[in-house]
Design a protein around this motif. Structure first.
Motif, mmCIF file in Angstrom:
data_model
loop_
_atom_site.group_PDB
_atom_site.id
_atom_site.type_symbol
_atom_site.label_atom_id
_atom_site.label_comp_id
_atom_site.label_asym_id
_atom_site.label_seq_id
_atom_site.Cartn_x
_atom_site.Cartn_y
_atom_site.Cartn_z
ATOM 1 N N TYR A 63 0.852 -1.195 0.000
ATOM 2 C CA TYR A 63 0.000 0.000 0.000
ATOM 3 C C TYR A 63 0.887 1.243 0.000
ATOM 4 C CZ TYR A 63 -4.361 -2.460 1.189
ATOM 5 O OH TYR A 63 -5.483 -3.254 1.170
ATOM 6 N N ALA A 87 1.455 -5.363 2.950
ATOM 7 C CA ALA A 87 0.254 -5.959 3.544
ATOM 8 C C ALA A 87 0.211 -7.470 3.329
ATOM 9 C CB ALA A 87 -0.995 -5.319 2.958
ATOM 10 N N ALA A 140 -7.566 -13.115 11.613
ATOM 11 C CA ALA A 140 -8.031 -12.044 12.487
ATOM 12 C C ALA A 140 -8.103 -10.735 11.712
ATOM 13 C CB ALA A 140 -7.074 -11.920 13.668
ATOM 14 N N ASN A 141 -8.603 -9.720 12.387
ATOM 15 C CA ASN A 141 -8.600 -8.363 11.858
ATOM 16 C C ASN A 141 -7.224 -7.968 11.367
ATOM 17 O OD1 ASN A 141 -10.548 -6.497 11.630
ATOM 18 N ND2 ASN A 141 -10.761 -6.187 13.842
ATOM 19 N N GLY A 142 -7.139 -7.466 10.151
ATOM 20 C CA GLY A 142 -5.853 -6.955 9.679
ATOM 21 C C GLY A 142 -4.897 -8.022 9.180
ATOM 22 N N ALA A 143 -5.346 -9.276 9.121
ATOM 23 C CA ALA A 143 -4.458 -10.363 8.683
ATOM 24 C C ALA A 143 -4.158 -10.285 7.186
ATOM 25 C CB ALA A 143 -5.076 -11.716 9.012
ATOM 26 N N GLY A 144 -5.072 -9.624 6.440
ATOM 27 C CA GLY A 144 -4.831 -9.470 5.002
ATOM 28 C C GLY A 144 -5.899 -10.095 4.123
ATOM 29 N N LYS A 145 -7.027 -10.455 4.705
ATOM 30 C CA LYS A 145 -8.086 -11.118 3.931
ATOM 31 C C LYS A 145 -8.653 -10.189 2.849
ATOM 32 C CE LYS A 145 -10.625 -11.840 7.615
ATOM 33 N NZ LYS A 145 -9.770 -11.071 8.551
ATOM 34 N N SER A 146 -9.035 -8.978 3.283
ATOM 35 C CA SER A 146 -9.632 -8.044 2.307
ATOM 36 C C SER A 146 -8.625 -7.675 1.230
ATOM 37 C CB SER A 146 -10.093 -6.752 2.996
ATOM 38 O OG SER A 146 -11.062 -7.041 3.959
ATOM 39 N N THR A 147 -7.387 -7.491 1.632
ATOM 40 C CA THR A 147 -6.350 -7.139 0.655
ATOM 41 C C THR A 147 -6.201 -8.255 -0.376
ATOM 42 O OG1 THR A 147 -5.200 -5.813 2.304
ATOM 43 C CG2 THR A 147 -3.923 -6.499 0.388
ATOM 44 N N GLU A 167 -16.703 -5.953 1.737
ATOM 45 C CA GLU A 167 -17.094 -5.944 3.148
ATOM 46 C C GLU A 167 -17.952 -4.696 3.398
ATOM 47 O OE1 GLU A 167 -13.578 -6.248 5.552
ATOM 48 O OE2 GLU A 167 -14.550 -5.286 7.257
ATOM 49 N N GLN A 222 -14.124 -13.924 9.545
ATOM 50 C CA GLN A 222 -13.515 -14.043 10.879
ATOM 51 C C GLN A 222 -14.208 -15.139 11.678
ATOM 52 O OE1 GLN A 222 -12.494 -10.615 13.218
ATOM 53 N NE2 GLN A 222 -12.624 -9.322 11.417
HETATM 54 P P1 ATP Z 1 -10.360 -6.787 8.263
HETATM 55 O O1 ATP Z 1 -11.189 -7.937 8.657
HETATM 56 O O2 ATP Z 1 -10.175 -5.783 9.350
HETATM 57 O O3 ATP Z 1 -10.730 -6.165 6.947
HETATM 58 P P2 ATP Z 1 -8.264 -8.101 6.869
HETATM 59 O O4 ATP Z 1 -7.774 -9.452 7.261
HETATM 60 O O5 ATP Z 1 -9.213 -8.043 5.735
HETATM 61 O O6 ATP Z 1 -8.895 -7.390 8.108
HETATM 62 P P3 ATP Z 1 -6.761 -6.120 5.480
HETATM 63 O O7 ATP Z 1 -7.845 -5.110 5.550
HETATM 64 O O8 ATP Z 1 -6.491 -6.781 4.202
HETATM 65 O O9 ATP Z 1 -6.985 -7.225 6.583
HETATM 66 O O10 ATP Z 1 -5.417 -5.438 6.005
HETATM 67 C C1 ATP Z 1 -4.133 -6.049 5.885
HETATM 68 C C2 ATP Z 1 -3.048 -5.045 6.161
HETATM 69 O O11 ATP Z 1 -3.063 -4.037 5.151
HETATM 70 C C3 ATP Z 1 -3.188 -4.325 7.489
HETATM 71 O O12 ATP Z 1 -1.932 -4.244 8.066
HETATM 72 C C4 ATP Z 1 -3.703 -2.967 7.120
HETATM 73 O O13 ATP Z 1 -3.202 -1.998 7.993
HETATM 74 C C5 ATP Z 1 -3.135 -2.751 5.728
HETATM 75 N N1 ATP Z 1 -4.079 -1.939 4.935
HETATM 76 C C6 ATP Z 1 -5.320 -2.289 4.567
HETATM 77 N N2 ATP Z 1 -5.902 -1.311 3.855
HETATM 78 C C7 ATP Z 1 -5.001 -0.308 3.771
HETATM 79 C C8 ATP Z 1 -4.996 0.997 3.136
HETATM 80 N N3 ATP Z 1 -6.032 1.431 2.448
HETATM 81 N N4 ATP Z 1 -3.861 1.743 3.273
HETATM 82 C C9 ATP Z 1 -2.810 1.281 3.952
HETATM 83 N N5 ATP Z 1 -2.746 0.070 4.548
HETATM 84 C C10 ATP Z 1 -3.817 -0.713 4.469
#
Ligand code: ATP
Length: 258
Positions: free
Chosen positions: A24, A30, A49-56, A102, A213
């Motif tokens: 990012y 990420a 978990a939250n922030g693990a990288g699923k959405s990315t 999401e 999650q």
């Molecule tokens: P959640 O359930 O909270 O969405 P997740 O598992 O989907 O969690 P991501 O949202 O993919 O996790 O985030 C993975 C990493 O990428 C995290 O460290 C987050 O801080 C970083 N990240 C996500 N979106 C951005 C963004 N728009 N800009 C910078 N960093 C980001």
């Protein structure tokens, strides 16, 4: 984990993510080496978990990471054997990948029906085809039919989630990327949504990559799952094997195993 691994990569994979790294803003790492596969017609779960990288991961597959100023800096994504690098999200959607973000993004001021129709525009459908496809969606989600004229923003969270999925189905996808469909919804609605997802998979052979999650729920409906931690695949296996594993259960369910 050879006993949990899927068979060796076959060219017939619906989706193959090969060792991708996502950054990012040119600085924040990420994902660091994520690989996964979705065989045709399967439901695969992406846990973590939250922030693990699923959405990315899902956004890297659909191409929507570019909207978040992120890019795939290493590795590749192949959909039906074709590399998706440089293909814009609308073209990927035409090829059959649709992303349900999401947080139930619907057009709040449009009716349920107009939201659904917007999903059909991508395919340039005529009026009769549109009507036919709408009826199919209503057969899957009878609640949406009852409320077809209601403004989407005035419907419940569960109905909006159904609408987001219904609109995605209007693109006639081969693969649906579904991000946290259970979030913030009552268990009975979540059950209803997951049952429909399972039936869509079963009867229409639509593949799903499901970020969740709620691992209990995900493992009940998926055949295979990947566990993400800090942007890496920390574990993977067949859903029934992972569901039986004490370490996974206790880590994600706070020690309520057994
Ligand atoms: P959640 O359930 O909270 O969405 P997740 O598992 O989907 O969690 P991501 O949202 O993919 O996790 O985030 C993975 C990493 O990428 C995290 O460290 C987050 O801080 C970083 N990240 C996500 N979106 C951005 C963004 N728009 N800009 C910078 N960093 C980001």
């Amino acid at each position: 984990m050879s006993s949990h691994a899927q068979p060796a990569t076959a060219p017939a994979d619906l989706l193959a993510v090969n060792d991708i790294e996502v950054i990012y803003d040119g600085a924040i790492l990420a994902l660091a080496g994520v690989s996964l596969r979705v065989p045709p017609g399967s439901i695969v779960a992406l846990l973590g978990a939250n922030g693990a990288g699923k959405s990315t991961t899902l956004k890297a597959i659909s191409g929507l990471i570019h909207a978040d100023r992120a890019r795939i800096s290493r590795g590749s994504v192949a959909f039906l054997g074709q590399d998706t690098a440089g293909v814009p999200p609308n073209r990927l959607a035409r090829r059959g990948i649709v992303h349900v973000l999401e947080g139930r993004h619907v057009f709040a001021h449009l009716s349920i029906e107009d939201n659904l129709k917007s999903g059909g525009f991508l395919r340039g459908l005529g009026r009769r085809e549109l009507e036919r496809d709408l009826e199919k969606i209503y057969a899957w989600f009878p609640r949406l039919k009852t409320k077809r004229k209601v403004q989407a923003g005035l419907t419940s969270g569960g109905e909006q989630q159904m609408l987001a999925i219904g609109r995605a189905l209007m693109t006639q996808p081969k693969l649906v990327l579904l991000d946290e469909p259970s979030m913030g919804l009552a268990p009975i609605i979540v059950q209803e949504i997951f049952d429909i997802v399972s039936r869509l998979n079963d009867e229409e052979k639509i593949g799903f990559l499901l970020a969740e999650q709620n691992i209990n729920l995900a493992l009940r409906h998926a055949s295979y799952a990947y566990v993400l931690e800090n942007g890496r695949v920390a574990d993977e296996g067949f859903a029934h094997d992972l569901a039986a594993r004490e370490d996974i259960r206790s880590f994600y369910l706070g020690g309520k195993a057994g």
